[in-house]
Motif scaffolding. Structure first.
Motif, mmCIF file in Angstrom:
data_model
loop_
_atom_site.group_PDB
_atom_site.id
_atom_site.type_symbol
_atom_site.label_atom_id
_atom_site.label_comp_id
_atom_site.label_asym_id
_atom_site.label_seq_id
_atom_site.Cartn_x
_atom_site.Cartn_y
_atom_site.Cartn_z
ATOM 1 N N SER A 140 0.832 -1.207 0.000
ATOM 2 C CA SER A 140 0.000 0.000 0.000
ATOM 3 C C SER A 140 0.870 1.262 0.000
ATOM 4 O O SER A 140 0.560 2.238 -0.708
ATOM 5 N N ASN A 144 0.942 3.842 -3.060
ATOM 6 C CA ASN A 144 0.529 5.214 -2.789
ATOM 7 C C ASN A 144 1.585 6.210 -3.266
ATOM 8 O O ASN A 144 1.255 7.257 -3.844
ATOM 9 N N PHE A 170 -0.594 -7.792 -3.463
ATOM 10 C CA PHE A 170 -1.910 -7.524 -2.890
ATOM 11 C C PHE A 170 -2.754 -8.799 -2.824
ATOM 12 O O PHE A 170 -3.456 -9.048 -1.834
#
Length: 255
Positions: A140, A144, A170
């Protein structure tokens, strides 16, 4: 028996799910395609830039590719150090989660009682959840950063896109979290009993039913009348019988 069989097959399914997720997370570490960027300089030659946690690579349509490790560990940004540490922690905790789950599963029959094995399985489920959480934070944070730089109009350096390794990671973390959650639910329900399943508490007083009935207040009177216990009444009656038996009779008593 049916309940134990269902729990056993659920443990096997959750273990296989977590194992597949751990393998997917491990496969992303040596993969270079965490980020990639394609730059077309001329019609016949196109350069592809891609990188991961450990190195930067470049290749072109002629088949020539070259990879270079990051020059200095101390000169790397903070997010890269954190992502490396979390990725390694995800792999290590996933390995120990598999070991604990194998020891505590019902089908392996390793260890002591069923409650002890259920607690070991619950510890393995928590380790799987920790592994999935570390992997989720890693991918993540990386995704990001890449998306934020790509969408920033003031970012003048070369922009990258998300690579295939991030999506594979993921998927692996989702398998780890889902399998660990279900495994922890079933093993925790068996290994950690709730308050309603505990035995009855020990009474605070040691008064028996006879004693409570003996010293109970009368229903028709407002005064407290203490009646001697039945124990003493029985002793008194026995003494009376003994005295009546031991009484001697003379000749004049029959006259």
């Amino acid at each position: 028996m049916v309940n134990k069989t269902v729990v056993m097959y659920m443990e096997i399914g959750c273990f296989v799910t977590c194992l597949c997720g751990w393998i997917l997370v491990c496969s992303t570490l040596p993969t270079e395609y965490w980020t990639f960027s394609e730059v077309g300089s001329i019609v016949l030659t196109t350069s592809n830039y891609y990188s991961n946690l450990w190195r930067d690579c470049i290749s072109d349509t002629t088949g020539v590719s070259d990879c270079k490790d990051y020059p200095s560990m101390l000169g790397l940004p903070v997010y890269l150090h954190v992502c490396r540490a979390l990725a390694v922690c995800a792999v290590i905790t996933g390995f120990f989660g598999g070991v604990l789950t194998l020891i505590g599963m019902k089908c392996t029959k390793i260890g002591g009682s069923e409650i002890a094995n259920a607690r070991v399985t619950f510890a393995g489920a928590l380790t799987y959840l920790l592994s999935g959480s570390c992997g989720l934070i890693t991918y993540s944070w990386w995704a990001n950063k890449v998306v934020r730089e790509y969408l920033d109009p003031n970012f003048r350096a070369q922009k990258f896109e998300l690579g295939a390794a991030v999506f594979v990671g993921f998927g692996g973390t989702v398998l780890l979290l889902s399998g660990g959650a279900v495994l922890g639910y079933f093993s925790g329900k068996e290994g950690i009993p709730s308050g309603s399943q505990k035995g009855p508490r020990r009474p605070r007083t040691y008064a028996t039913a006879r004693t409570r009935r003996t010293y109970m207040l009368p229903a028709t009177s407002s005064r407290v009348t203490l009646v001697p216990p039945l124990f003493y009444e029985g002793r008194k009656s026995r003494a009376t019988r003994a005295s009546s038996k031991s009484r001697s009779f003379g000749r004049d008593s029959f006259v």
